[in-house]
Design a protein around this motif. Sequence first.
Motif: not given
Length: 377
Positions: A87-96, A293-304
């Motif tokens: 489910c959205l918000g759980e640790p295993q949910y896809p980051a991006h 490469s400049p984007l490769a370290t940016g995970p999805g925003r957890p506040e979403d």
Amino acid sequence: MSLPAAPRRGVVLTEEMRLSWLRLIRSENVGPVTFRELINRYGSAAAALEALPELAARGGRRIGVCGAEAAAEEMTRAGKLGARFVCLGEPQYPAHLRSVDYAPPVLAVMGDSASFERPALAIVGARNASLSGIKLTRIFATGVGKAGYVVVSGLARGIDAAAHDATLDTGTVGVFAGGLDRPYPPENRPLMRKIVDSGGALVSEMPFGWTARAIDFPRRNRLVAGLSLGLLVVEAALRSGSLISARLAGELGRLVFAVPGSPLDPRAAGTNRLIREGAILACDAADVLEALSPLATGPGRPEDAIVEEPATDGLTDEPTRSERERIIETLGPTPVTIDEILAHTGVSAGALQLVLLELDLAGRLERHSGGSVSLLM
């Protein structure tokens, strides 16, 4: 090469909460937008489920609410297949995917969720791919895979299958248009098993038992784009579904790459047009890696993430009968923005949200890009 994975953040739902989330998203006329608004208003999926029948009735019709037994049966079917619900918000949910507006609240996943923590590139293209297209796909996929990227695709014939097969050793994610127990095309079943056995993952937002229809593939394509930082189109005709994927990727803020081809080959007409319209020309994997490469370290925003908590004050305003009538009179077949409706009617945001929710659940509201809405006549 190993790129940094997104850190696992979030909350883990109880099994009772997970069952309620699955029931809510499987209920009639409840999509990602409606799901989020229901949770925001009622504080939990369980409370939203109790409110659904009355809300839909006020909107003008009765709807089917997914029962606990049906949802539990789907969970059992998933377990027998070796799948699970995230489910959205759980640790295993896809980051991006978390950064996508109105991401699917519930995903069925088979395989290793670690695939979702690494940066990814989507590769799509023609089902009737040429031999050179297949060869190019394998070269691009192998190149980005060795650089630490997971390759995401839609498990179709041609380019999709070649992209998955080339990255079994480095990481690949296959996205279904139907349920995880309804793979399409059937001849790719062995490839799907190889993906899971090699440490990759299969994912779908559709129910188990759901056979993919033509209208389900754009939804699948949005998920392919949302799981990735960018999308590469290798071959595509002018009316190809891969161009829909490219458009959706652009709308999600993903980078769009296209491989140029001969003007004499209709399978290159779509990619050549993408380049003309602003897609990044890609001749080899280095072109893709340089841009990503400049984007490769940016995970999805957890506040979403969607969080179950008591409803926010101001979202619980109940519209009067006259306010409800004004809102419905304001709506029509032409899309209008929420701000335009508020300015014209003078109602509160909470009252408007509730009426739109009622109409949505009743199947009378259409939502458009940019947040506009219209009334289905």
